[in-house]
Design a protein around this motif. Structure first.
Motif, mmCIF file in Angstrom:
data_model
loop_
_atom_site.group_PDB
_atom_site.id
_atom_site.type_symbol
_atom_site.label_atom_id
_atom_site.label_comp_id
_atom_site.label_asym_id
_atom_site.label_seq_id
_atom_site.Cartn_x
_atom_site.Cartn_y
_atom_site.Cartn_z
ATOM 1 N N TYR A 62 28.616 4.940 -50.805
ATOM 2 C CA TYR A 62 28.356 6.373 -50.791
ATOM 3 C C TYR A 62 27.734 6.768 -49.450
ATOM 4 N N GLU A 63 27.909 8.032 -49.105
ATOM 5 C CA GLU A 63 27.299 8.541 -47.879
ATOM 6 C C GLU A 63 25.786 8.652 -48.002
ATOM 7 N N GLN A 64 25.316 8.971 -49.183
ATOM 8 C CA GLN A 64 23.890 9.112 -49.440
ATOM 9 C C GLN A 64 23.476 8.163 -50.570
ATOM 10 N N PRO A 65 22.208 7.821 -50.663
ATOM 11 C CA PRO A 65 21.768 6.925 -51.755
ATOM 12 C C PRO A 65 22.112 7.496 -53.122
ATOM 13 N N ALA A 66 22.581 6.637 -53.990
ATOM 14 C CA ALA A 66 23.001 7.045 -55.331
ATOM 15 C C ALA A 66 22.232 6.224 -56.373
ATOM 16 N N GLU A 67 22.018 6.825 -57.529
ATOM 17 C CA GLU A 67 21.325 6.171 -58.627
ATOM 18 C C GLU A 67 22.328 5.468 -59.531
ATOM 19 N N GLN A 68 21.935 4.314 -60.026
ATOM 20 C CA GLN A 68 22.826 3.568 -60.906
ATOM 21 C C GLN A 68 23.156 4.332 -62.183
ATOM 22 N N VAL A 69 22.165 5.023 -62.726
ATOM 23 C CA VAL A 69 22.377 5.765 -63.975
ATOM 24 C C VAL A 69 23.414 6.863 -63.781
ATOM 25 N N GLU A 70 23.375 7.526 -62.652
ATOM 26 C CA GLU A 70 24.340 8.600 -62.390
ATOM 27 C C GLU A 70 25.761 8.032 -62.273
ATOM 28 N N VAL A 71 25.893 6.884 -61.616
ATOM 29 C CA VAL A 71 27.220 6.290 -61.439
ATOM 30 C C VAL A 71 27.781 5.840 -62.784
ATOM 31 N N VAL A 72 26.949 5.214 -63.622
ATOM 32 C CA VAL A 72 27.407 4.771 -64.939
ATOM 33 C C VAL A 72 27.806 5.969 -65.800
ATOM 34 N N LYS A 73 27.046 7.044 -65.735
ATOM 35 C CA LYS A 73 27.358 8.247 -66.522
ATOM 36 C C LYS A 73 28.672 8.884 -66.054
ATOM 37 N N ALA A 74 28.882 8.907 -64.725
ATOM 38 C CA ALA A 74 30.122 9.482 -64.196
ATOM 39 C C ALA A 74 31.330 8.651 -64.627
ATOM 40 N N LEU A 75 31.198 7.332 -64.656
ATOM 41 C CA LEU A 75 32.308 6.493 -65.099
ATOM 42 C C LEU A 75 32.578 6.680 -66.585
ATOM 43 N N ALA A 76 31.528 6.785 -67.383
ATOM 44 C CA ALA A 76 31.719 6.970 -68.825
ATOM 45 C C ALA A 76 32.369 8.305 -69.136
ATOM 46 N N ASP A 77 32.058 9.337 -68.365
ATOM 47 C CA ASP A 77 32.669 10.659 -68.598
ATOM 48 C C ASP A 77 34.163 10.657 -68.309
ATOM 49 N N ASN A 78 34.594 9.713 -67.468
ATOM 50 C CA ASN A 78 36.010 9.647 -67.114
ATOM 51 C C ASN A 78 36.753 8.520 -67.837
ATOM 52 N N GLY A 79 36.159 7.985 -68.877
ATOM 53 C CA GLY A 79 36.854 7.014 -69.709
ATOM 54 C C GLY A 79 36.617 5.562 -69.365
ATOM 55 N N PHE A 80 35.748 5.251 -68.412
ATOM 56 C CA PHE A 80 35.443 3.863 -68.051
ATOM 57 C C PHE A 80 34.119 3.472 -68.729
ATOM 58 N N ASP A 81 34.252 2.932 -69.910
ATOM 59 C CA ASP A 81 33.062 2.552 -70.668
ATOM 60 C C ASP A 81 32.628 1.125 -70.317
ATOM 61 N N ASP A 82 31.403 0.800 -70.707
ATOM 62 C CA ASP A 82 30.835 -0.549 -70.520
ATOM 63 C C ASP A 82 30.872 -0.980 -69.064
ATOM 64 N N ALA A 83 30.572 -0.063 -68.170
ATOM 65 C CA ALA A 83 30.566 -0.385 -66.743
ATOM 66 C C ALA A 83 29.215 -1.002 -66.357
ATOM 67 N N VAL A 84 29.261 -1.939 -65.408
ATOM 68 C CA VAL A 84 28.053 -2.580 -64.866
ATOM 69 C C VAL A 84 27.983 -2.227 -63.393
ATOM 70 N N VAL A 85 26.864 -1.637 -62.972
ATOM 71 C CA VAL A 85 26.677 -1.187 -61.598
ATOM 72 C C VAL A 85 25.468 -1.904 -61.013
ATOM 73 N N GLN A 86 25.660 -2.503 -59.827
ATOM 74 C CA GLN A 86 24.585 -3.216 -59.148
ATOM 75 C C GLN A 86 24.557 -2.806 -57.690
ATOM 76 N N TYR A 87 23.336 -2.849 -57.120
ATOM 77 C CA TYR A 87 23.180 -2.559 -55.693
ATOM 78 C C TYR A 87 23.533 -3.787 -54.867
ATOM 79 N N LEU A 88 24.091 -3.537 -53.702
ATOM 80 C CA LEU A 88 24.428 -4.605 -52.756
ATOM 81 C C LEU A 88 23.610 -4.421 -51.484
ATOM 82 N N GLY A 89 22.355 -4.735 -51.546
ATOM 83 C CA GLY A 89 21.493 -4.658 -50.372
ATOM 84 C C GLY A 89 20.832 -3.310 -50.195
ATOM 85 N N THR A 90 21.600 -2.225 -50.186
ATOM 86 C CA THR A 90 21.058 -0.884 -50.006
ATOM 87 C C THR A 90 21.419 -0.029 -51.219
#
Length: 419
Positions: A154-182
């Motif tokens: 992302y261009e700006q820092p993003a929260e894991q909860v927001e990314v998981v919620k956005a994926l669930a709203d578009n039909g991608f359930d049970d997603a796992v999101v982790q930071y890679l350094g930043t």
């Protein structure tokens, strides 16, 4: 003559029967006798009691001196007989203090008194864990079942909860999101999707888009179920190999009876942790497997400390039973065990509540395993060798018959002839 009468040494050696000298002699007879039958014995007992109390208060550097004194006193056969027989008053006083009995000048906690109830509890936990794994199974993560892995920036820092919620709203359930350094670079893991990479890339770009924050997907990998099964089998083999290596190390370093107790305690820790994950349906992925491997190393380190003290006490303390030797060793290492588990639990709890989603289940597995490992190092790893007949002979190096020196007596009859 005046000199002889005034000589104090002569007066002490040849006292007069009357006068002040007789009174002095009378007073001198009232002093404690030196044959151990007078009041001197009581004074010695009181001095020993006060000395032992002062040693118990000091602790620290004096603990090594107390252990040395215990070994010295245990070499005395009279003291050994007294230890075996025991004093009824001391035992009653020890029971009043909570069952803490004394060996020599050092008090020990009877850990092995609860050996059978703890063994039954351990057996029930192991059987329950195996049943939970067989009936419920493990909630395997994407590392074992396969799926989709995508590197997102992302261009700006993003929260894991927001990314998981956005994926669930578009039909991608049970997603796992982790930071890679930043906080701008993330790793997104999804359950198995369609094999069309182009369509999946477009769908992910639409789902991962956040308001006022552009996203770029650099890499999309589709992991098949066959690869996941290979990872699962390799994980099981790594656990078995780790336990086999621990068995060989402890057998070479100490004794086979202790090695078997150590491996069974490690198996207990691993199977109980996995069983709790199967019972409650917690996700089991590579991070949880890493926690179990780390737990095996930690639990073995704690067990090795106890074994080293057991071997030392079997060699230096005599006149006590193997059960008392193990109780003494566990008592001496209790302070170290409490300090170690407390500091490690502080770090684990910090990761549990502050480490985020990436370290959450790793911390949960460590927390469960640390409690099981501390318990198993005290009871399972020590009680099993005791049941196998662990004794002082297992730690004494015996001289082989071919290396024993032969005593030769040479009698020359000419040596006794007189010239």
């Amino acid at each position: 003559m005046a000199i002889d009468n005034n000589n104090p040494l002569e007066q002490q050696n040849n006292p007069e029967p009357n006068g002040s000298n007789s009174e002095a002699n009378t007073r001198r007879r009232k002093k404690p006798r030196r044959d151990g039958k007078g009041s001197n014995t009581q004074s010695n007992k009181s001095s020993k009691t006060s000395l032992s109390k002062s040693k118990n208060r000091r602790g620290g550097k004096d603990s090594g001196q107390d252990s040395h004194a215990l070994a010295t006193q245990a070499m005395d056969p009279n003291l050994s007989n007294n230890l075996d027989i025991g004093d009824a008053e001391d035992n009653a006083a020890a029971e009043a203090e909570g069952g803490i009995k004394a060996i020599g000048d050092q008090r020990i906690i009877p850990f092995m008194k609860l050996e059978k109830p703890m063994a039954l509890l351990s057996l029930l936990m192991v059987i329950g864990s195996i049943i939970a794994i067989a009936v419920n199974g493990l909630n395997l993560g994407l590392d074992f079942t396969g799926g989709v892995s995508a590197d997102v920036r992302y261009e700006q820092p993003a929260e894991q909860v927001e990314v998981v919620k956005a994926l669930a709203d578009n039909g991608f359930d049970d997603a796992v999101v982790q930071y890679l350094g930043t906080r701008q670079e993330l790793l997104v893991r999804l359950p198995p999707q369609s094999d069309n990479v182009d369509g999946l890339n477009a769908s992910l770009s639409k789902a991962l888009a956040l308001p006022n924050n552009n996203v770029e997907i650099s890499n999309v990998n589709i992991i098949g179920s066959q690869v996941g099964n290979e990872v699962y089998l390799n994980s099981v083999m790594s656990l078995v190999l780790a336990l086999a290596c621990m068995l060989g190390y402890v057998a070479l370093r100490f004794q086979f009876k202790l090695a078997l107790g150590a491996v069974l305690s490690l198996f207990h820790d691993a199977i109980v942790t996995i069983g709790i994950f199967a019972l409650f349906g917690f996700p089991f992925d590579l991070t949880v497997l890493a926690a179990i491997l780390a737990l095996i190393g930690y639990s073995l380190n704690d067990t090795i400390v106890v074994y080293d003290r057991i071997r030392e006490n079997f060699r230096r303390v005599r006149g006590i039973t193997p059960r008392q030797t193990i109780d003494l060793s566990l008592t001496e290492t209790l302070r170290r065990t409490i300090m170690t588990i407390s500091t490690v639990l502080l770090v684990v709890l910090a990761m549990l509540f502050l480490g985020g989603d990436g370290l959450y289940w790793f911390s949960v597995a460590l927390f469960i395993g640390l409690l099981a490992g501390t318990y198993s190092s005290t009871y399972i790893a020590s009680s099993i060798p005791l049941r196998m007949g662990l004794s002082r002979d297992d730690f004494i190096v015996k001289v082989k018959p071919e290396f024993e020196e032969e005593i030769v007596t040479f009698n020359d009859p000419k040596m006794f002839e007189q010239d």
